[in-house]
Design an enzyme around this catalytic site. Structure first.
Site, PDB file in Angstrom:
ATOM      1  N   GLY A 169       0.848  -1.195   0.000  1.00  0.00           N
ATOM      2  CA  GLY A 169       0.000   0.000   0.000  1.00  0.00           C
ATOM      3  C   GLY A 169       0.870   1.226   0.000  1.00  0.00           C
ATOM      4  O   GLY A 169       0.804   2.070   0.882  1.00  0.00           O
ATOM      5  N   GLU A 171       1.511  10.666   3.805  1.00  0.00           N
ATOM      6  CA  GLU A 171       0.534  10.515   4.886  1.00  0.00           C
ATOM      7  C   GLU A 171       1.170  10.911   6.222  1.00  0.00           C
ATOM      8  O   GLU A 171       0.557  11.603   7.023  1.00  0.00           O
ATOM      9  CB  GLU A 171       0.063   9.058   4.917  1.00  0.00           C
ATOM     10  CG  GLU A 171      -1.280   8.836   5.537  1.00  0.00           C
ATOM     11  CD  GLU A 171      -2.413   9.513   4.780  1.00  0.00           C
ATOM     12  OE1 GLU A 171      -3.331   9.985   5.464  1.00  0.00           O
ATOM     13  OE2 GLU A 171      -2.371   9.590   3.528  1.00  0.00           O
ATOM     14  N   ASN A 223      -3.318  -6.448  -5.670  1.00  0.00           N
ATOM     15  CA  ASN A 223      -3.949  -6.599  -4.375  1.00  0.00           C
ATOM     16  C   ASN A 223      -3.043  -7.489  -3.537  1.00  0.00           C
ATOM     17  O   ASN A 223      -3.050  -8.707  -3.666  1.00  0.00           O
ATOM     18  CB  ASN A 223      -5.327  -7.236  -4.551  1.00  0.00           C
ATOM     19  CG  ASN A 223      -6.080  -7.350  -3.243  1.00  0.00           C
ATOM     20  OD1 ASN A 223      -5.497  -7.203  -2.170  1.00  0.00           O
ATOM     21  ND2 ASN A 223      -7.366  -7.612  -3.329  1.00  0.00           N
ATOM     22  N   THR A 238       6.707   9.485   4.232  1.00  0.00           N
ATOM     23  CA  THR A 238       5.509   9.354   3.415  1.00  0.00           C
ATOM     24  C   THR A 238       4.647  10.605   3.459  1.00  0.00           C
ATOM     25  O   THR A 238       4.695  11.375   4.411  1.00  0.00           O
ATOM     26  CB  THR A 238       4.626   8.173   3.895  1.00  0.00           C
ATOM     27  OG1 THR A 238       4.145   8.488   5.193  1.00  0.00           O
ATOM     28  CG2 THR A 238       5.400   6.879   3.933  1.00  0.00           C
ATOM     29  N   ASP A 254      -5.382   1.609   5.617  1.00  0.00           N
ATOM     30  CA  ASP A 254      -6.795   1.938   5.782  1.00  0.00           C
ATOM     31  C   ASP A 254      -7.285   1.371   7.117  1.00  0.00           C
ATOM     32  O   ASP A 254      -7.121   0.185   7.384  1.00  0.00           O
ATOM     33  CB  ASP A 254      -7.542   1.283   4.598  1.00  0.00           C
ATOM     34  CG  ASP A 254      -8.849   1.981   4.311  1.00  0.00           C
ATOM     35  OD1 ASP A 254      -9.394   2.589   5.245  1.00  0.00           O
ATOM     36  OD2 ASP A 254      -9.308   1.913   3.161  1.00  0.00           O
ATOM     37  N   LEU A 283      -3.056  -0.764  -4.754  1.00  0.00           N
ATOM     38  CA  LEU A 283      -4.268  -1.269  -5.391  1.00  0.00           C
ATOM     39  C   LEU A 283      -4.924  -0.235  -6.302  1.00  0.00           C
ATOM     40  O   LEU A 283      -5.579  -0.568  -7.280  1.00  0.00           O
ATOM     41  CB  LEU A 283      -5.243  -1.721  -4.286  1.00  0.00           C
ATOM     42  CG  LEU A 283      -6.535  -2.408  -4.669  1.00  0.00           C
ATOM     43  CD1 LEU A 283      -6.308  -3.566  -5.620  1.00  0.00           C
ATOM     44  CD2 LEU A 283      -7.247  -2.909  -3.425  1.00  0.00           C
TER      45      LEU A 283
END
Lengths: 434, 256
Positions: free
Chosen positions: B75, B231, B131, B229, B154, B99
């Protein structure tokens, strides 16, 4: 939109069809056939049908898996009613009734007969401890399984224990076969993966271990929707040989289109010494007989054993470890037309044995109904009636084929169709078609 | 796969030559349960290294098979961690798995642009759309990886959706399979509930053990978890807290 709606409707009807299954007691004391929710048993020793004793009244929906344990002491059945039933074959009483959260697709009983494992439609394998069972007359135990391992959101098609009981092998819709160490105390999960056997290019539909006294660990054979049988060294995951059984049986045409669906291998059954493997293939009336050479690690076709008098395409095959007979059944549950409901056809092939001492192939032939052990009484019980109309055959074969395809083959949509489906979801899906 | 587009690409910045994120926006989440429609290698040796690492593998035939991917960023999002790791471990092959197709496309372009503007660098890093919850064993052999990263996954708050979480007791079995003994799994999140979940999954797994604080402090990779990252930077900007769990793959005590 209407188109879409229709398609989903059709699919629902078709996926509800379950193939008839057959299981043979290891010493051929009993033959079991399941069709729909019906479990039929015949005692070959006394030549009569067996009445099952179940306080909960048997299965309520299609049975998807039936198995005898290695010694024949236990028998297990499970399916779409989300119930696993474990039976004592002395009394034929249901001794455990296990509730699953999802529909059950496959079953296996550990070699030491201490644990029963089952897989559900979401790819989780559960284990049930049956160690506390004893033969004393006692009440039915209602219980639940403990999660053992999982294939991430894939349908597990088959579960099998290796001959030495060391590994549990799981096959799935995503072309995979996973080999996992089966711990001595499996209730805390099976976390150590030994290998993955990768090579099939469609769903894996069946597994069979091939072992002999010289090769006690044995090899693994697998059948698939890609129309092949493959031979594996399962401890390392290496592919040893591939046999294109669909092509060799003449079921593939030279003008076969690239995207056409291949005839799937539906079941495998090996002789006790591993040198012969019977293969059931969709669209093949009869079975294909393979030879497995355990020292050179190869598979080769011996012949196709054809059934000519009627269109008999087996949906499930089985054999005991001691008698050279291959038992086959053909049938399907809940067909649209009620006329054929719950009829199964049973056929037997003789000469299904190892061939280590003689150089001449044993005589392999399909037995006439009257040559089958216990003949008419057996057929009356297992088939539902003695003679079965020809129409029932083609309907059953077609229904099983379609439902297997719908369940296991991934749909290929064009890019436009995918966009259309995306746009059509959530807010639009509840609208009635114009 | 990684053909380089011309410098005058309209989706790329004129000054840096890097792709611009606004052309690669995607939904923040993707359903890992749905059937996939992208090609997946049938087995690991079918994965074509020459397409992903042309400088390491000039020929499509990877007959020697000597060098293999060792780091996997599961991911990987927009690829910030991979880019930082690439220069820190210039001789280690690493791959991001994502994904969402548009995001994968962005990372692909980003790597190509970096390779073009820094010749000889970033050749050890690539990305694939897949995936990873379903197809990890199709890409890596047993014990092939030395590091796996799960950064800001997630959270899937609803209990019904916990099975979609990328760290779960059963998926850890597969991660343990592709990680070699001594390999390290790095996880970080800004969602406390998920942090507790990931830690408890790893604590409960017989093939992983927690890494001591001293060892963690000496590991240069640990610092990157929260800083490299996109995020992580966002969390830092908003003054948020992060929860990390870093564990080592240990040998099994299973006796036959």
């Amino acid at each position: 939109m209407e188109d879409n709606h229709m398609e989903e409707h059709d699919q629902k009807l078709e996926t509800e069809v379950a193939p008839a299954l057959i299981a043979v007691h290891p010493n051929q004391k009993f033959i079991s056939v399941s069709i729909g929710s019906d479990l039929r048993l015949f005692n070959l020793q006394d030549g009569s049908g067996v009445t099952l004793l179940d306080e909960n009244g048997g299965h309520k929906d299609s049975i998807r898996s039936i198995r005898y344990s290695k010694s024949g002491q236990l028998f297990a059945s499970a399916g779409d009613d989300k119930l696993v039933k474990i039976w004592d074959t002395n009394s034929w009483r249901c001794i455990y009734s296990v509730v699953s959260e999802k529909r059950v697709t496959s079953l296996a009983i550990s070699c030491d007969e201490m644990f029963v494992c089952f897989a559900d439609k979401f790819g989780v394998v559960y284990v049930v401890d049956v160690r506390d069972y004893n033969n004393e007359n006692r009440a039915l135990v209602n219980t639940k399984g403990v999660p053992l391992l999982s294939h991430y959101c894939s349908i597990i098609t088959r579960l099998e224990f290796s001959p030495d009981g060391k590994y549990i092998v799981t096959a799935d819709r995503d072309f995979k076969i996973r080999v996992t160490l089966f711990p001595k105390e499996p209730l805390s999960g099976a976390h150590e993966i030994q290998s993955f056997c990768l090579g099939h290019t469609e769903f894996v539909s069946c597994l069979a271990f091939i072992s002999s006294q010289d090769y006690p660990q044995g090899l693994l054979a697998s059948g698939s929707g890609d129309s092949t049988v493959r031979l594996w060294d399962y401890a390392s995951g290496s592919l040893l040989d591939t046999c294109d059984v669909g092509a060799k049986a003449g079921l593939l045409h030279s003008n076969q289109k690239q995207d056409e669906i291949l005839p799937s291998v539906t079941d495998l059954c090996a002789t006790s010494n591993g040198s012969r493997i019977a293969v059931a293939i969709q669209s093949l009336p009869g079975i294909m007989l393979l030879k497995c050479n355990l020292s050179s690690n190869t598979l080769s076709v011996i012949k196709v054993v054809s059934i000519t008098a009627e269109t008999f395409i087996p949906t499930s095959i089985g054999a005991s470890s001691s008698v050279p007979l291959l038992w086959m059944v053909m049938g399907a549950s809940s067909l649209q037309s009620n006329n054929f409901a719950l009829l199964a056809r049973v056929r037997v092939v003789s000469g299904f044995s190892d061939n280590s001492s003689v150089t001449v192939e044993p005589e392999i032939s399909v037995l006439d109904d009257k040559e089958i052990p216990r003949g008419e009484p057996l057929l009356q019980i297992l088939q539902g009636k003695l003679s079965i109309g020809e129409e029932a055959f083609s309907t059953a074969a077609e229904a099983v084929k379609t439902s297997m395809r719908n369940l296991l083959i991934k749909k290929q949509y064009s890019a436009e169709r995918r966009e259309f489906r995306k746009r059509g979801r959530n807010d639009k899906k509840n609208q009635t078609p114009a | 796969m990684l053909e380089h587009e011309s410098i005058s690409n309209p989706t790329h910045s004129k000054t840096t030559g890097l792709p611009r994120k606004r052309f690669y926006r995607a939904r923040a989440h993707s359903n890992p349960l749905s059937d996939s429609h992208f090609p997946v290698p049938i087995f690991p040796s079918q994965f074509d290294y020459s397409l992903h690492y042309p400088q390491f593998f000039p020929l499509p035939d990877r007959s020697d098979g000597s060098k293999k991917i060792e780091f996997a960023d599961i991911g990987c999002g927009f690829g910030g961690l991979l880019i930082s790791l690439s220069t820190l471990f210039p001789n280690t092959l690493m791959i991001g798995m994502e994904l969402r197709d548009k995001v994968t496309e962005y990372v692909k372009e980003r790597i190509l642009a970096l390779r073009a503007s820094n010749p000889g660098q970033y050749e050890n890093v690539s990305v694939v759309r897949t995936n990873s919850m379903k197809y990890i064993p199709n890409y890596f052999e047993k014990g092939q990886l030395t590091k796996m990263f799960f950064l800001f996954p997630d959270p899937h708050f609803k209990e019904k959706n916990h099975r979609r979480r990328v760290i779960s007791p059963h998926l850890l079995d597969e991660y343990a399979y592709v990680l070699r003994v001594g390999g390290i799994i790095y996880t970080i999140t800004d969602v406390e509930e998920l942090g507790v979940w990931m830690k408890s999954c790893l604590d409960g797994h017989p093939l992983f053990e927690a890494i001591s604080q001293e060892v963690l402090e000496a590991d240069p990779v640990v610092k990157l978890l929260s800083t490299a990252t996109e995020e992580g930077q966002k969390v830092a900007r908003n003054g948020g807290q992060t929860f990390q769990a870093v564990y080592r793959r240990i040998a099994s005590s299973f006796s036959h």
